[in-house]
Motif scaffolding. Structure first.
Motif, PDB file in Angstrom:
ATOM      1  N   SER A 110      18.743  29.230  44.991  1.00  0.00           N
ATOM      2  CA  SER A 110      20.089  28.687  44.846  1.00  0.00           C
ATOM      3  C   SER A 110      20.033  27.240  44.357  1.00  0.00           C
ATOM      4  O   SER A 110      18.956  26.626  44.304  1.00  0.00           O
ATOM      5  N   ILE A 111      21.191  26.713  44.011  1.00  0.00           N
ATOM      6  CA  ILE A 111      21.260  25.298  43.636  1.00  0.00           C
ATOM      7  C   ILE A 111      20.712  24.446  44.771  1.00  0.00           C
ATOM      8  O   ILE A 111      19.896  23.536  44.556  1.00  0.00           O
ATOM      9  N   ARG A 112      21.141  24.730  45.975  1.00  0.00           N
ATOM     10  CA  ARG A 112      20.680  23.976  47.153  1.00  0.00           C
ATOM     11  C   ARG A 112      19.160  24.041  47.284  1.00  0.00           C
ATOM     12  O   ARG A 112      18.486  23.012  47.458  1.00  0.00           O
ATOM     13  N   ASP A 113      18.609  25.249  47.217  1.00  0.00           N
ATOM     14  CA  ASP A 113      17.175  25.408  47.434  1.00  0.00           C
ATOM     15  C   ASP A 113      16.352  24.856  46.277  1.00  0.00           C
ATOM     16  O   ASP A 113      15.183  24.476  46.474  1.00  0.00           O
ATOM     17  N   ASN A 114      16.925  24.803  45.089  1.00  0.00           N
ATOM     18  CA  ASN A 114      16.236  24.149  43.981  1.00  0.00           C
ATOM     19  C   ASN A 114      15.994  22.682  44.287  1.00  0.00           C
ATOM     20  O   ASN A 114      14.918  22.145  44.016  1.00  0.00           O
ATOM     21  N   VAL A 115      17.005  22.022  44.851  1.00  0.00           N
ATOM     22  CA  VAL A 115      16.880  20.584  45.128  1.00  0.00           C
ATOM     23  C   VAL A 115      15.746  20.317  46.107  1.00  0.00           C
ATOM     24  O   VAL A 115      14.946  19.393  45.915  1.00  0.00           O
ATOM     25  N   VAL A 132      19.880  17.133  50.118  1.00  0.00           N
ATOM     26  CA  VAL A 132      20.557  17.811  49.006  1.00  0.00           C
ATOM     27  C   VAL A 132      21.707  16.959  48.494  1.00  0.00           C
ATOM     28  O   VAL A 132      21.840  16.723  47.280  1.00  0.00           O
ATOM     29  N   GLU A 133      22.551  16.478  49.403  1.00  0.00           N
ATOM     30  CA  GLU A 133      23.699  15.676  48.971  1.00  0.00           C
ATOM     31  C   GLU A 133      23.246  14.365  48.331  1.00  0.00           C
ATOM     32  O   GLU A 133      23.762  13.974  47.280  1.00  0.00           O
ATOM     33  N   ARG A 148      29.635  25.088  45.624  1.00  0.00           N
ATOM     34  CA  ARG A 148      28.905  26.320  45.259  1.00  0.00           C
ATOM     35  C   ARG A 148      27.390  26.101  45.342  1.00  0.00           C
ATOM     36  O   ARG A 148      26.630  26.528  44.465  1.00  0.00           O
ATOM     37  N   LEU A 149      26.951  25.457  46.386  1.00  0.00           N
ATOM     38  CA  LEU A 149      25.526  25.155  46.546  1.00  0.00           C
ATOM     39  C   LEU A 149      24.680  26.417  46.675  1.00  0.00           C
ATOM     40  O   LEU A 149      23.482  26.404  46.390  1.00  0.00           O
ATOM     41  N   GLY A 150      25.284  27.519  47.097  1.00  0.00           N
ATOM     42  CA  GLY A 150      24.541  28.766  47.241  1.00  0.00           C
ATOM     43  C   GLY A 150      24.467  29.584  45.971  1.00  0.00           C
ATOM     44  O   GLY A 150      23.824  30.648  45.948  1.00  0.00           O
ATOM     45  N   ALA A 151      25.093  29.106  44.904  1.00  0.00           N
ATOM     46  CA  ALA A 151      25.112  29.851  43.645  1.00  0.00           C
ATOM     47  C   ALA A 151      23.787  29.717  42.899  1.00  0.00           C
ATOM     48  O   ALA A 151      22.961  28.844  43.178  1.00  0.00           O
ATOM     49  N   SER A 152      23.610  30.585  41.922  1.00  0.00           N
ATOM     50  CA  SER A 152      22.411  30.530  41.075  1.00  0.00           C
ATOM     51  C   SER A 152      22.466  29.306  40.161  1.00  0.00           C
ATOM     52  O   SER A 152      23.533  28.981  39.626  1.00  0.00           O
ATOM     53  N   PRO A 153      21.344  28.655  39.930  1.00  0.00           N
ATOM     54  CA  PRO A 153      21.332  27.531  38.989  1.00  0.00           C
ATOM     55  C   PRO A 153      21.631  27.967  37.558  1.00  0.00           C
ATOM     56  O   PRO A 153      22.030  27.153  36.729  1.00  0.00           O
ATOM     57  N   LEU A 154      21.466  29.263  37.297  1.00  0.00           N
ATOM     58  CA  LEU A 154      21.741  29.770  35.951  1.00  0.00           C
ATOM     59  C   LEU A 154      23.235  29.823  35.665  1.00  0.00           C
ATOM     60  O   LEU A 154      23.634  30.046  34.512  1.00  0.00           O
ATOM     61  N   SER A 155      24.063  29.605  36.695  1.00  0.00           N
ATOM     62  CA  SER A 155      25.506  29.535  36.480  1.00  0.00           C
ATOM     63  C   SER A 155      25.925  28.165  35.945  1.00  0.00           C
ATOM     64  O   SER A 155      27.080  27.967  35.566  1.00  0.00           O
ATOM     65  N   LEU A 156      24.994  27.218  35.915  1.00  0.00           N
ATOM     66  CA  LEU A 156      25.283  25.862  35.457  1.00  0.00           C
ATOM     67  C   LEU A 156      25.081  25.750  33.951  1.00  0.00           C
ATOM     68  O   LEU A 156      24.326  26.520  33.344  1.00  0.00           O
ATOM     69  N   SER A 157      25.725  24.769  33.357  1.00  0.00           N
ATOM     70  CA  SER A 157      25.491  24.483  31.936  1.00  0.00           C
ATOM     71  C   SER A 157      24.100  23.870  31.758  1.00  0.00           C
ATOM     72  O   SER A 157      23.441  23.473  32.731  1.00  0.00           O
TER      73      SER A 157
END
Length: 259
Positions: A110-115, A132-133, A148-157
């Motif tokens: 997730s975005i969170r876990d990527n950080v 994370v913050e 949306r910290l739990g979303a996939s990073p691939l949802s980002l631009s």
């Protein structure tokens, strides 16, 4: 022999002394000496294949990950020789982080876990939510992803993914950030946002930036180093390099006569 760089007007964070680097028999970097100032942006410019990315990767010993690659000379971080066998390369890459040409978030996290991926890998302690913050705020991404910290990073631009990768690098509390053409895959709007971020980050970090975009180097850097055929042809304050270079090769490159 490479040209001697001008003395830095601020404290030196990294001092490179007669660095040579090879890929097998190919001598990619030749006797480069350069002072990299603390809490400032140093841009590395030059035509393709001139050794600037190899030089960058030598600063955190990523160069040596290739079986045929080796480097000689001295790279001093606050006086400690990073090329010494006594330096742990894994710990070094925490202290000297890298942001690559194309965004490379971990797609299964997730975005969170990527950080906090590197944070956890290095066994660092502290509040993960706070980390994370903090890092997303430093990377100017918090307001865009906080819901949306739990979303996939691939949802980002693409630009957001690159800032996520910067947040990931910041989570392990580096001293230096190396950036290898970080805007080359981004659109103009995302590039402008990244340049604003670089300007903000230099208040806390030493940044070394490889770029083919001369306007970007002029806009973002305090010092510029011009590489040519594996050598450091000239280095100095960015304004001087672009308006009053000492070397004819530098003048020809920054005025577009070759590149």
């Amino acid at each position: 022999m490479s040209a001697a760089p001008q003395a830095s007007p601020t404290a030196t964070k990294i001092s490179v002394e007669r660095l040579d680097a090879w890929y097998g028999a190919t001598h990619a970097v030749r006797g480069v000496s350069l002072e990299i100032p603390d809490r400032a942006v140093t841009a590395l410019i030059g035509p393709s294949g001139c050794g600037k990315s190899t030089f960058l990767r030598c600063l955190n010993r990523m160069h040596e990950l290739l079986p045929s690659a080796r480097a000689e000379g001295r790279v001093l971080l606050d006086g400690e020789d990073l090329l010494s066998g006594e330096v742990d390369p894994v710990d070094l890459r925490r202290r000297v982080g890298m942001v690559f040409q194309r965004p490379n978030p971990f797609p299964t996290l997730s975005i969170r876990d990527n950080v906090i991926a590197g944070f956890k890998l290095n066994g660092m302690r502290g509040g993960r939510a706070e980390t994370v913050e903090r890092c997303l705020r430093q990377a100017a991404l918090w307001d865009e992803v906080k819901d949306r910290l739990g979303a996939s990073p691939l949802s980002l631009s693409g630009g957001q993914q690159q800032r996520l990768c910067i947040a990931r690098a910041l989570a392990v509390e580096p001293e230096v950030l190396l950036m290898d053409e970080p805007a080359s895959a981004l659109d103009p709007i995302a590039t402008a946002r990244l340049e604003e971020l670089i300007h903000e980050l230099k208040e806390r970090y030493t940044i070394v930036l490889v770029t083919h975009n001369l306007q970007q180097a002029a806009r973002t850097s305090d010092q510029t180093a011009f590489f040519y055929m594996g050598e450091l042809a000239e280095a100095g304050r960015t304004e001087q390099i672009f308006t009053n270079p000492r070397e004819r090769r530098t003048e020809d490159y920054v005025t577009g006569k070759f590149g």
